[in-house]
Scaffold this motif. Structure first.
Motif, PDB file in Angstrom:
ATOM      1  N   TYR A 108      44.406  29.927  35.911  1.00 23.95           N
ATOM      2  CA  TYR A 108      44.225  31.377  35.897  1.00 23.95           C
ATOM      3  C   TYR A 108      44.285  31.928  37.317  1.00 23.95           C
ATOM      4  O   TYR A 108      43.769  31.308  38.261  1.00 23.95           O
ATOM      5  N   ASP A 110      43.594  35.180  39.937  1.00 24.73           N
ATOM      6  CA  ASP A 110      42.937  36.446  40.244  1.00 24.73           C
ATOM      7  C   ASP A 110      43.888  37.244  41.135  1.00 24.73           C
ATOM      8  O   ASP A 110      44.155  36.862  42.273  1.00 24.73           O
ATOM      9  N   SER A 112      43.477  40.674  41.572  1.00 19.30           N
ATOM     10  CA  SER A 112      42.842  41.990  41.683  1.00 19.30           C
ATOM     11  C   SER A 112      43.002  42.617  43.062  1.00 19.30           C
ATOM     12  O   SER A 112      42.934  43.839  43.196  1.00 19.30           O
ATOM     13  N   SER A 118      42.414  43.638  36.583  1.00 20.07           N
ATOM     14  CA  SER A 118      41.091  43.103  36.891  1.00 20.07           C
ATOM     15  C   SER A 118      40.848  41.727  36.273  1.00 20.07           C
ATOM     16  O   SER A 118      40.142  40.901  36.862  1.00 20.07           O
ATOM     17  N   GLU A 119      41.434  41.461  35.087  1.00 22.41           N
ATOM     18  CA  GLU A 119      41.205  40.169  34.458  1.00 22.41           C
ATOM     19  C   GLU A 119      42.076  39.093  35.087  1.00 22.41           C
ATOM     20  O   GLU A 119      43.136  39.370  35.649  1.00 22.41           O
ATOM     21  N   LYS A 120      41.627  37.868  35.017  1.00 25.48           N
ATOM     22  CA  LYS A 120      42.419  36.757  35.547  1.00 25.48           C
ATOM     23  C   LYS A 120      43.575  36.463  34.594  1.00 25.48           C
ATOM     24  O   LYS A 120      43.404  36.449  33.379  1.00 25.48           O
ATOM     25  N   THR A 236      45.070  39.300  25.600  1.00 27.25           N
ATOM     26  CA  THR A 236      45.753  39.751  26.815  1.00 27.25           C
ATOM     27  C   THR A 236      47.245  39.453  26.788  1.00 27.25           C
ATOM     28  O   THR A 236      47.642  38.307  26.565  1.00 27.25           O
TER      29      THR A 236
END
Length: 563
Positions: A108, A110, A112, A118-120, A236
């Motif tokens: 995953y 990041d 951001s 915002s989500e991984k 997602t």
């Protein structure tokens, strides 16, 4: 602003060598990613073409592992070009003061600090670099963080490293972004056996029936959310969000150099996102069809009717057409239903469809029970026999509804290595769920999160309702009206599969040629796409000074042009 010249290098000799040994070159999917965004580009099959190309930005999709290639790419950046790589450039690591780390499987990211996501984001493959402590330069910028295996896993390194080189830069993503997008959408292996079922028992795909969802790349534990009633769903659209990361980065590095990289809006002016409803006739009772037609008339939506042999009575087809709905094909490869998997049977059933409905061109197909096997055989049959789009990629169980293939965008799939990973001439429009609130499937609480995510990426919210259940189950009819009303409240426009296919194909025939000094857009519109939207990225100060309206797209301010 001057229009940037974008090129993509996919070294032909390197690709041929991979294909020789049965290795996929999913990096070739860059064609679909850029075409989907409506971004014009040049293709280069050897680094020697770079010097004569006059490019501003070079995406290195696949490069030869030799010093000549590395040297040419370096010189291009040094002279002012921007080089972008997704998991490659291994030979250049040492020269850039980095050490190459081992390629890792799914994890995953990041992102951001480089986007508004915002989500991984789940990735399928990553080759991280470690910047040497001795050679660390303050000018080398690291963005994002790669987590191994799970969202809270050990950090493997940054998502992206930016190296200033002379007048230009090298922008290297550790994520094999292009391959990850293709892998989410289609899996990474042919469907040859049942997949792995959900540990909690909600998605038992081990059922002795080969289906599309026997080959998916989501994680049962980390990639699902749940409704208030406890129904799990894949939450997602990772493939769509990675597309956004890719396009956003290209636009930002372009604008930072005083250039622009115009792109096409996904939908015509006045439409932001699309909702679609399809029905599978299955048991073929005329009363079910009559009820469904009455329900659709009350809801004021046009839908896609996927017809399975032996079908309805002729008067039903006439009313479906008269009411403005689409008649589509529902190929049956279920052996216990007197169907079978094979081109000959596909063609026989398709001929039945023509004879029964009077429809000459099949704009849409969806396989019964999402039956699927192999890699691209279905797509080849569709190409060969004139079927324009497919809707088979969707969930077959209550526990795997949602974005199981990471996307709600219509897209053209990629072939296996034995066909040199070409792009199929077949549009895929997957679906999210079916027949809600009847116990066997998800509850209608999934509607809101599905619509939110689809709206976020301007995709297609495709819901399946069987005529049989709309007739016999009041709760399914109620869920249908809830779905339609919420979609309309959220600004969705309802289209049939044929309408989506026709628009996407017309839009793909549009090429942006030039942005004039006066800001005019010159295009080649071979598909006669009407009400076409072109977005022109501009720097912040230009947007603020412009008298033209602008909006933020992919994290960049863009002036809107309606042609």
């Amino acid at each position: 602003m001057k229009m940037a010249r974008l090129g993509v290098l996919l070294d032909q000799k390197t690709a041929d060598n991979r294909w020789k040994y049965g290795i996929n070159v999913f990096e070739n999917y860059y064609k679909e990613i850029l075409a989907h965004a409506g971004i014009p580009f040049q293709s280069l099959d050897h680094v020697n073409q770079l010097e004569e190309s006059s490019l501003d930005i070079l995406i290195v999709a696949l490069e030869a592992d030799d010093e000549q290639t590395a040297s040419s790419i370096w010189k291009f950046a040094e002279s002012g070009g921007v080089v972008v790589s997704y998991g490659g450039l291994s030979r250049m690591a040492k020269k850039l003061g980095c050490t190459l780390r081992q390629t890792a499987a799914a994890g995953y990211a990041d992102v951001s600090d480089m986007s508004k996501i915002s989500e991984k984001l789940r990735y399928l493959k990553v080759t991280p670099w470690k910047v040497s402590e001795v050679d660390t330069s303050k000018s080398v910028q690291a963005s994002g963080a790669l987590h191994h295996n799970q969202p809270t896993g050990n950090v493997l390194g940054p998502v992206k490293l930016s190296f200033p080189i002379g007048k230009g830069s090298i922008e290297r993503f550790a994520v094999h972004l292009i391959e990850s997008i293709a892998g989410f959408q289609q899996g990474t292996q042919p469907v040859l056996k049942d997949g792995i079922s959900a540990p909690d028992g909600t998605g038992d795909i081990i059922d002795d029936v080969l289906k599309a969802d026997d080959g998916f790349e989501m994680d049962w534990e980390w990639d699902r959310g749940a409704t208030d009633k406890g129904t799990p769903y894949f939450s997602t659209p990772y493939a769509d969000l990675w597309r956004e990361v890719c396009i956003s980065h290209l636009l930002k590095v372009t604008v930072a150099r005083g250039l622009t990289l115009p792109f096409l809006g996904y939908w015509p002016e006045g439409i932001s996102q699309v909702a679609m409803i399809s029905h599978d006739s299955d048991l073929n009772e005329d009363t079910n069809a009559e009820t469904t037609l009455d329900v659709l008339e009350q809801a004021q939506v046009k839908t896609t009717w996927c017809m399975i042999e032996p079908g309805y009575s002729p008067y039903i087809y006439e009313r479906v057409k008269r009411d403005g709905h689409e008649l589509a094909f529902h190929y049956n490869a279920m052996s216990n239903d007197n169907g079978q998997w094979g081109e000959e049977e596909f063609l026989r059933q398709k001929q039945w469809f023509h004879d029964a409905t009077g429809i000459e061109v099949v704009s849409s197909n969806k396989n019964h029970i999402t039956r699927y096997e192999g890699w691209g055989e279905l797509y080849e049959w569709c190409e060969t026999h004139g079927v324009l789009s497919d809707q088979t990629r969707g969930p077959s169980k209550k526990g795997n509804v949602g974005f199981i293939f990471g996307t709600c965008q219509p897209y053209f799939p990629i072939a296996w290595w034995n066909q040199q990973n070409r792009i199929y001439d077949l549009l895929e429009i997957g679906f999210l769920t079916q027949d809600m609130d009847m116990g066997k499937w998800a509850d209608s609480d999934v509607i809101d999160p599905f619509l939110t995510q689809v709206k976020r990426v301007q995709g297609v919210a495709h819901f399946l309702f069987h005529q049989y259940h709309l007739h016999y189950k009041e709760e399914v009819r109620a869920a249908f009206f809830t779905c339609v009303n919420k979609a309309k409240e959220n600004g969705f426009t309802f289209w049939t599969g044929k309408q989506i296919n026709d628009w996407v194909r017309a839009r793909r025939k549009v090429t942006i040629k030039e942005v004039t000094a006066g800001g005019q857009i010159v295009i080649d519109n071979k598909g006669d796409a009407a009400s076409l939207v072109v977005w022109v990225p501009v720097a912040d100060d230009q947007a603020n000074d412009s008298t033209e309206r602008w909006e933020e797209k992919f994290g960049v301010k863009c002036v809107k042009k309606v042609l």
